[in-house]
Scaffold this motif. Sequence first.
Motif, PDB file in Angstrom:
ATOM      1  N   ALA A 160      25.901 -24.339   7.368  1.00  0.00           N
ATOM      2  CA  ALA A 160      25.191 -23.827   6.204  1.00  0.00           C
ATOM      3  C   ALA A 160      23.884 -24.585   5.992  1.00  0.00           C
ATOM      4  CB  ALA A 160      26.066 -23.946   4.966  1.00  0.00           C
ATOM      5  N   LEU A 161      22.854 -23.863   5.583  1.00  0.00           N
ATOM      6  CA  LEU A 161      21.592 -24.492   5.215  1.00  0.00           C
ATOM      7  C   LEU A 161      21.743 -25.190   3.870  1.00  0.00           C
ATOM      8  CD1 LEU A 161      19.144 -21.569   6.103  1.00  0.00           C
ATOM      9  CD2 LEU A 161      19.654 -23.595   7.479  1.00  0.00           C
ATOM     10  N   THR A 162      20.905 -26.155   3.612  1.00  0.00           N
ATOM     11  CA  THR A 162      20.899 -26.828   2.320  1.00  0.00           C
ATOM     12  C   THR A 162      20.042 -26.048   1.328  1.00  0.00           C
ATOM     13  OG1 THR A 162      18.941 -28.165   2.815  1.00  0.00           O
ATOM     14  CG2 THR A 162      21.085 -29.054   3.506  1.00  0.00           C
ATOM     15  N   SER A 163      20.149 -26.395   0.069  1.00  0.00           N
ATOM     16  CA  SER A 163      19.314 -25.756  -0.944  1.00  0.00           C
ATOM     17  C   SER A 163      17.831 -25.989  -0.660  1.00  0.00           C
ATOM     18  CB  SER A 163      19.667 -26.289  -2.337  1.00  0.00           C
ATOM     19  OG  SER A 163      20.981 -25.914  -2.712  1.00  0.00           O
ATOM     20  N   ALA A 164      17.507 -27.180  -0.201  1.00  0.00           N
ATOM     21  CA  ALA A 164      16.109 -27.492   0.113  1.00  0.00           C
ATOM     22  C   ALA A 164      15.606 -26.626   1.265  1.00  0.00           C
ATOM     23  CB  ALA A 164      15.970 -28.971   0.464  1.00  0.00           C
ATOM     24  N   GLU A 165      16.454 -26.401   2.244  1.00  0.00           N
ATOM     25  CA  GLU A 165      16.065 -25.553   3.369  1.00  0.00           C
ATOM     26  C   GLU A 165      15.908 -24.095   2.935  1.00  0.00           C
ATOM     27  OE1 GLU A 165      18.022 -27.911   7.173  1.00  0.00           O
ATOM     28  OE2 GLU A 165      19.325 -26.709   5.879  1.00  0.00           O
ATOM     29  N   LEU A 166      16.774 -23.651   2.025  1.00  0.00           N
ATOM     30  CA  LEU A 166      16.667 -22.292   1.512  1.00  0.00           C
ATOM     31  C   LEU A 166      15.390 -22.098   0.706  1.00  0.00           C
ATOM     32  CD1 LEU A 166      20.374 -21.664   0.411  1.00  0.00           C
ATOM     33  CD2 LEU A 166      19.176 -20.601   2.338  1.00  0.00           C
ATOM     34  N   GLU A 167      15.010 -23.118  -0.051  1.00  0.00           N
ATOM     35  CA  GLU A 167      13.772 -23.045  -0.828  1.00  0.00           C
ATOM     36  C   GLU A 167      12.581 -22.714   0.067  1.00  0.00           C
ATOM     37  OE1 GLU A 167      12.969 -23.209  -3.963  1.00  0.00           O
ATOM     38  OE2 GLU A 167      14.749 -23.968  -4.993  1.00  0.00           O
ATOM     39  N   LYS A 168      12.569 -23.290   1.265  1.00  0.00           N
ATOM     40  CA  LYS A 168      11.460 -23.068   2.194  1.00  0.00           C
ATOM     41  C   LYS A 168      11.460 -21.649   2.762  1.00  0.00           C
ATOM     42  CE  LYS A 168      11.276 -27.940   3.552  1.00  0.00           C
ATOM     43  NZ  LYS A 168      11.429 -28.918   4.678  1.00  0.00           N
ATOM     44  N   LEU A 169      12.603 -20.967   2.674  1.00  0.00           N
ATOM     45  CA  LEU A 169      12.702 -19.612   3.195  1.00  0.00           C
ATOM     46  C   LEU A 169      12.361 -18.549   2.150  1.00  0.00           C
ATOM     47  CD1 LEU A 169      15.970 -19.853   5.322  1.00  0.00           C
ATOM     48  CD2 LEU A 169      13.608 -19.820   6.151  1.00  0.00           C
TER      49      LEU A 169
END
Length: 265
Positions: free
Chosen positions: A54-63
């Motif tokens: 799973a991606l992290t919340s920080a990684e999702l923010e970048k998407l």
Amino acid sequence: MNRSTGARLCATAAVGALSLALITGCSGGSSDDAEDGAKDTGSSASSSAPAAKALTSAELEKLLLAQGAVSGYKVDSGDDLLPKSKKDVKTDKPACDPLAWATGGLAPGDTGANASNSLTEDKKPSGAPTSLEDVSEADIENAFKINITFVGLSSYEGDGAEKAMKAVSDGVKACSGGYGVTADGENSKVTKVAEIEGAAGGDESVGFAEDVDMDGDGTATFHTQVVRKGNTVATFYTADFTALTGGKAAEVPAAVVQAQLARLK
């Protein structure tokens, strides 16, 4: 459904009041708290669960979509309009929780990895009034001709994303007769839930329409799209005030959906 944001002119103040009235009762903001996740409501919808971590919340923010990604829309965090956590959004039917969460960018499944923002249609009216004395009925009517779409991304381990999709699909059926919502202390009522065609572009999608009680002044219909791509789930909920004033359903803009899905792996 009774909060108001206030605004510079009475026309935009009216828009702010209505936007929160429609959104608050059926939506939430992003959260990094894993214990806020939905309960597992069933088995995997398919045997092809992604093995990716799973991606992290920080990684999702970048998407998430950034300013300029979709022509004609302004990008904002959306944080000022929505509850901050699943803990702030309660329904009177647990099976309806994933629907309420999906409408506002919260993860519909069991994960702490979540990010959200909003895109507002960027209309540039000519000859806008500069003082309250200059505001006309036409100005007030035009102020309602906007739409705002809340986008949420959540990421899951194993087959968690597929379980989240099943929770939404099961919720549409279980909540067809409506459900009550309490968000940030405000009570709201969804009177009807119906499945609609899911958005294209993902591995799996569920679309649903909700009729929302407007404090006894009839109902308004809003659409939500939930799309899985790999082990990421994207949710889209739109409040379209042009549709509302015309008695139509508030549909999710396809351009926003496709632009966001194109950023996901």
